[in-house]
Design an enzyme around this catalytic site. Structure first.
Site: not given
Ligand code: MRU
Length: 355
Positions: A95, A247-249, A257
């Site tokens: 994000v 974390a990616d989001r 995620a």
């Protein structure tokens, strides 16, 4: 020794370490505009949620520095928004680019409304805002490292040195420097509190064996590589004290995620009574999404599973499923979410959003 530097930016010149060539060769390639950045991100020459956003935004700063000031601030802001909208389409799950784009568009709106700022000054302000991301990310990561190391040490007060398991690559190669989960591991090592870090291979793209292992060897941090399928056995055999991932989001409720395989590590950690931490800056937290269900998950090419380099290793004709990420439910994040503002229980993030 200084930590690895994968993003170099000086006076409007941007270069990135081509991660497709690691660990064999360290070659920097120039990024001259937003299109170059988009392609480098899509091709995974640069990856990792914070690094993707930083390279995208810096590529816009490169373009803006070369651009003669447009006639009006409206025209300037239209240009900036179009470029940012394009960058957001490069990869869907992380994000960071979206949040950075939203912040920049808000700045554009403020500058447009401010009658005492002319177009040239507005352009300079936008460039400065974009360029600041590099230093801000390093400062955030150093703080994450400190908060994380302190929390993990405190929760394991009876132990002299700790054994940590990590997944994917969250280090200097995935950020402006130092790293998030790997930053916590670096901080534990600096404090002489790290016995050993176990890094997973991270199939199918091997960010663990190619990139994290490279960083750990480079910095002489005591480390052991394990295949993803060895995680349960490793937790039991080596008495792992904590799992730390990036974390990616992160959704508003703490669902997270991250690289495919993270969820299974969280499940395993729970059944082995091992603390499970997510380390992520607030620039990876999406308060607009209530939970993990609505996080878009990137589907990756099947060749990542069926081939090693150009050699086919899976039976021809087999169906494949290759999601790049999975979502770990907040309740499995037992250690907490380590941010630059402190370590929080997943459901305690919201009050810290803007202070
Ligand atoms: O597909 P990638 O290599 O971009 O995935 C990277 C990850 O999943 C990382 O854990 C995450 O982006 C955090 S990096 C600080």
């Amino acid at each position: 020794m200084a930590t690895l530097q994968a993003i170099k930016y000086n006076d409007g010149q941007l270069e990135i370490l081509d991660q497709l060539l690691l660990p064999e060769s360290c070659i920097f390639i120039p990024i001259c505009n937003v299109e170059d950045a988009w392609a480098a991100i899509r091709e995974m020459k640069v990856r990792g949620a914070p690094a993707i956003a930083i390279v995208g935004c810096l590529s816009l700063a490169v373009e803006l520095r070369k651009l003669a000031a447009p006639e009006t601030k409206e025209e300037l802001c239209r240009f900036v928004k179009e470029k940012l909208d394009y960058l957001v389409t490069s990869r869907p799950t992380a994000v960071n680019t979206q949040l950075a784009a939203e912040a920049c568009v808000k700045l554009c709106a403020r500058l447009t409304d401010n009658t005492s700022v002319d177009t040239t000054a507005a352009k300079e302000d936008i460039i400065k805002h974009l360029e600041a991301m590099l230093a801000d990310d390093i400062a955030d990561n150093l703080a994450i490292g400190e908060h994380g190391a302190r929390d993990i040490t405190k929760k394991n007060a009876t132990k002299d040195k700790l054994r940590i398991l990590t997944h994917c690559n969250t280090g200097s190669l995935a950020t402006a420097g130092y790293g998030t989960a790997l930053g916590v591991i670096r901080s534990l090592h600096k404090a002489n509190k790290l016995d050993q870090v176990y890094c997973t291979e991270t199939r199918p793209y091997n960010q663990g064996s190619r990139l994290t292992a490279f960083e750990l060897v480079y910095e002489k941090i005591p480390a052991t590589l394990v295949c993803d399928s060895m995680a349960a056995a490793a937790m039991k055999q080596f008495k792992i004290d904590a799992v730390i991932v990036g974390a990616d989001r992160v959704a508003a409720n703490g669902d997270t995620a991250n690289k495919i395989g993270t969820y299974q590590l969280a499940v395993l950690a729970k059944s082995h009574d091992v603390l499970f931490y997510v380390a992520a800056p607030f620039s990876s937290i999406d308060f607009q999404i209530p939970n993990g269900q609505s996080i878009p998950i990137e589907e990756r090419p099947h060749s990542e599973m069926t081939h090693t380099g150009s050699t086919r290793t899976a039976a021809a004709g087999i169906n494949c499923w290759n999601p790049g990420f999975d979502v770990t439910p907040a309740e499995l994040i037992t250690g907490g979410i380590i941010t630059e503002k402190g370590v929080f229980k997943p459901d305690q993030l919201a009050p810290h959003q803007s202070n």
